[in-house]
Structures are given as C-alpha cells and as structure tokens.
Design an enzyme around this catalytic site. Structure first.
Site, PDB file in Angstrom:
ATOM      1  N   GLU A 186     -23.331   5.747  27.454  1.00 55.04           N
ATOM      2  CA  GLU A 186     -22.607   6.685  26.672  1.00 55.04           C
ATOM      3  C   GLU A 186     -21.816   7.540  27.498  1.00 55.04           C
ATOM      4  O   GLU A 186     -21.845   7.473  28.833  1.00 55.04           O
ATOM      5  CB  GLU A 186     -23.695   7.731  26.200  1.00 55.04           C
ATOM      6  CG  GLU A 186     -24.254   7.608  24.783  1.00 55.04           C
ATOM      7  CD  GLU A 186     -23.310   7.855  23.635  1.00 55.04           C
ATOM      8  OE1 GLU A 186     -22.135   8.289  24.180  1.00 55.04           O
ATOM      9  OE2 GLU A 186     -23.686   7.951  22.639  1.00 55.04           O
TER      10      GLU A 186
ATOM     11  N   ASP B 147     -24.388  15.437  23.824  1.00 58.06           N
ATOM     12  CA  ASP B 147     -24.366  16.847  23.456  1.00 58.06           C
ATOM     13  C   ASP B 147     -25.498  17.374  22.685  1.00 58.06           C
ATOM     14  O   ASP B 147     -26.526  17.797  23.215  1.00 58.06           O
ATOM     15  CB  ASP B 147     -23.048  16.915  22.722  1.00 58.06           C
ATOM     16  CG  ASP B 147     -22.390  18.140  22.386  1.00 58.06           C
ATOM     17  OD1 ASP B 147     -22.542  19.108  23.180  1.00 58.06           O
ATOM     18  OD2 ASP B 147     -21.761  18.197  21.177  1.00 58.06           O
TER      19      ASP B 147
ATOM     20  N   ARG C 220      -8.112   9.971  26.213  1.00 57.85           N
ATOM     21  CA  ARG C 220      -9.284   9.138  26.716  1.00 57.85           C
ATOM     22  C   ARG C 220      -8.791   8.360  27.796  1.00 57.85           C
ATOM     23  O   ARG C 220      -9.535   7.880  28.592  1.00 57.85           O
ATOM     24  CB  ARG C 220      -9.303   7.754  25.680  1.00 57.85           C
ATOM     25  CG  ARG C 220      -9.826   8.494  24.285  1.00 57.85           C
ATOM     26  CD  ARG C 220     -10.237   7.252  23.537  1.00 57.85           C
ATOM     27  NE  ARG C 220     -10.750   7.437  22.172  1.00 57.85           N
ATOM     28  CZ  ARG C 220     -11.986   8.120  21.623  1.00 57.85           C
ATOM     29  NH1 ARG C 220     -12.984   8.413  22.653  1.00 57.85           N
ATOM     30  NH2 ARG C 220     -12.221   8.530  20.291  1.00 57.85           N
TER      31      ARG C 220
HETATM   32  P1  IMP Z   1     -23.948  14.450  19.856  1.00 56.87           P
HETATM   33  O1  IMP Z   1     -24.392  13.302  18.929  1.00 56.87           O
HETATM   34  O2  IMP Z   1     -23.778  15.874  19.566  1.00 56.87           O
HETATM   35  O3  IMP Z   1     -24.947  14.338  21.163  1.00 56.87           O
HETATM   36  O4  IMP Z   1     -22.410  14.011  20.304  1.00 56.87           O
HETATM   37  C1  IMP Z   1     -22.316  12.702  20.945  1.00 56.87           C
HETATM   38  C2  IMP Z   1     -20.851  12.439  20.777  1.00 56.87           C
HETATM   39  O5  IMP Z   1     -19.984  13.365  20.593  1.00 56.87           O
HETATM   40  C3  IMP Z   1     -20.423  11.853  22.227  1.00 56.87           C
HETATM   41  O6  IMP Z   1     -20.681  10.434  22.254  1.00 56.87           O
HETATM   42  C4  IMP Z   1     -19.062  12.222  21.939  1.00 56.87           C
HETATM   43  O7  IMP Z   1     -18.467  11.126  21.375  1.00 56.87           O
HETATM   44  C5  IMP Z   1     -18.890  13.457  21.400  1.00 56.87           C
HETATM   45  N1  IMP Z   1     -18.516  14.717  21.940  1.00 56.87           N
HETATM   46  C6  IMP Z   1     -19.695  15.554  22.278  1.00 56.87           C
HETATM   47  N2  IMP Z   1     -19.441  16.453  23.119  1.00 56.87           N
HETATM   48  C7  IMP Z   1     -18.080  16.050  23.391  1.00 56.87           C
HETATM   49  C8  IMP Z   1     -17.099  16.791  24.473  1.00 56.87           C
HETATM   50  O8  IMP Z   1     -17.131  17.515  25.287  1.00 56.87           O
HETATM   51  N3  IMP Z   1     -15.736  16.071  24.472  1.00 56.87           N
HETATM   52  C9  IMP Z   1     -15.474  14.929  23.879  1.00 56.87           C
HETATM   53  N4  IMP Z   1     -16.594  14.424  23.054  1.00 56.87           N
HETATM   54  C10 IMP Z   1     -17.884  14.887  22.896  1.00 56.87           C
HETATM   55 MG    MG Z   2     -19.809   8.967  22.206  1.00 60.82          MG
END
Ligand code: IMP
Ligand code: MG
Length: 177
Positions: free
Chosen positions: A97, A101, A164
């Site tokens: 991954e 977050d 990216r």
């Molecule tokens: P989660 O489901 O909230 O854990 O988020 C996971 C996904 O959200 C990651 O795999 C990223 O694609 C996107 N994401 C979360 N935080 C960030 C960040 O700080 N920058 C860019 N993408 C993020």
């Molecule tokens: Mg992701």
C-alpha cells in the site's frame, strides 16, 4: 491552479528505507515464493522499487480500489474497481500500500483477500498515519515511515490525480491561482 510543495521525505531517504524493508522481507520469506499485491494506483511506484530489491521468488498481481473522491476527504465508500487475476489460496501474500490513513480501505481489502484463504497475509505500507485511524486493530507488519496528520503527495500519492510521479514525498503548503 498552482500548489506550492514542501519536501517531507527526500528521495534518498525513501530509497534507503526501501533497502531496509526489502532486506527484512527477504529474510522473513526466505526460501518461499511471495505473492506481492500492488494496491493501485498509489502503491505502484513503491511496489516497483520494493519488488526489485527483494532477494526471493516473487509473483505479482494488482488490485484497484476506490475510497476517495478527487479531494483530500474520504468518501467513506470502498469499492473494488479491479480484482486480482489469479487465485491466492494457499499462497504467502504481501499487500503493498502507499498509505494507511483511516484504515477503511485496508480493512476492506483484508476481508476480501482473506476470504480466499491465503497461507499468510501481511501488509507493507510506505506511509502510516496512525493519528487518523478510525478502524481498530489495523497494524501493518512493515511500515516505511510513520507520519503526522498531513496530506502527503508524490511517489505514487496524488492530489486530484496530480503529483504521483514525484520521486519524493511532499506536502502542499499553499494553493495559488
Ligand atoms: P484510508 O482508507 O482512509 O486508510 O485511506 C487509504 C487511501 O486513501 C490510501 O491508499 C490513499 O490512496 C488515500 N490517502 C489517504 N491519505 C492520503 C494522503 O495523505 N495523500 C494521498 N492519498 C491519501
Ligand atoms: Mg491507496
């Protein structure tokens, strides 16, 4: 719109940390074949660099999930856009991954992949933002860097699909017209 970017983790630091992670993973899976799964699109640069430094046999597959809209806030919806092409039943699987977050994406992926009964399933993430965690019990086995609650871009990570390709991790300081 032009964003001003500050470097959070320089390219040299990322590459050094990937060397360390690859050495650790190569020892942990020594003598085994590892199925590396890239979580698209954010994980792709890390996946490419990490995989090339592993000293073990590797198979690759790709999965694409959408959890975010074009901004920086989670939509709360996690959907599988593209699934694996080969079964992972009985295999040693490492999910790669870009960032963890809230943990919503990862918990959904773990449930989805576990249903196939892999021999083992671990997670390697380049970045971890533990302060933002909503889902309990999410603990990746391999973490590149633990970072504060800031929106990171570059090295696979995007802001509205931009940035990216940057070789480093940055943060957006301000946005100008
Ligand atoms: P989660 O489901 O909230 O854990 O988020 C996971 C996904 O959200 C990651 O795999 C990223 O694609 C996107 N994401 C979360 N935080 C960030 C960040 O700080 N920058 C860019 N993408 C993020
Ligand atoms: Mg992701």
């Amino acid at each position: 719109m032009k964003e001003i970017i500050d470097v959070m983790i320089p390219e040299t630091a990322i590459q050094k940390r990937i060397d360390e992670l690859a050495a650790e993973i190569s020892i942990d899976y020594s003598g085994l074949t590892l199925t590396l799964i890239c979580v698209l699109k954010g994980g792709v640069i890390f996946f490419a660099d990490l995989s090339r430094k592993l000293k073990i046999d590797v198979e690759m597959d790709f999965i694409d999930v959408s959890s975010y809209d074009d901004g920086t806030e989670s939509s709360g919806v996690v959907r599988i856009e593209k699934d694996l092409e080969r079964p992972i039943t009985g295999k040693h699987v490492l999910l790669v991954e870009d960032i963890i977050d809230t943990g919503k994406t990862l918990i959904c992926l773990i449930r989805h992949l576990s249903a196939q009964r892999p021999e083992s399933l671990k997670v390697c993430t380049l970045l971890d933002k533990p302060d933002r965690r909503i889902v309990d019990g999410i603990k990746p086995e391999y973490v590149g860097f633990t970072i504060a609650d800031k929106f990171a871009i570059g090295y696979g990570l995007d802001y509205a699909q931009k940035y990216r390709q940057l070789p480093y991790i940055g943060v957006i300081l301000e946005t100008r017209d």
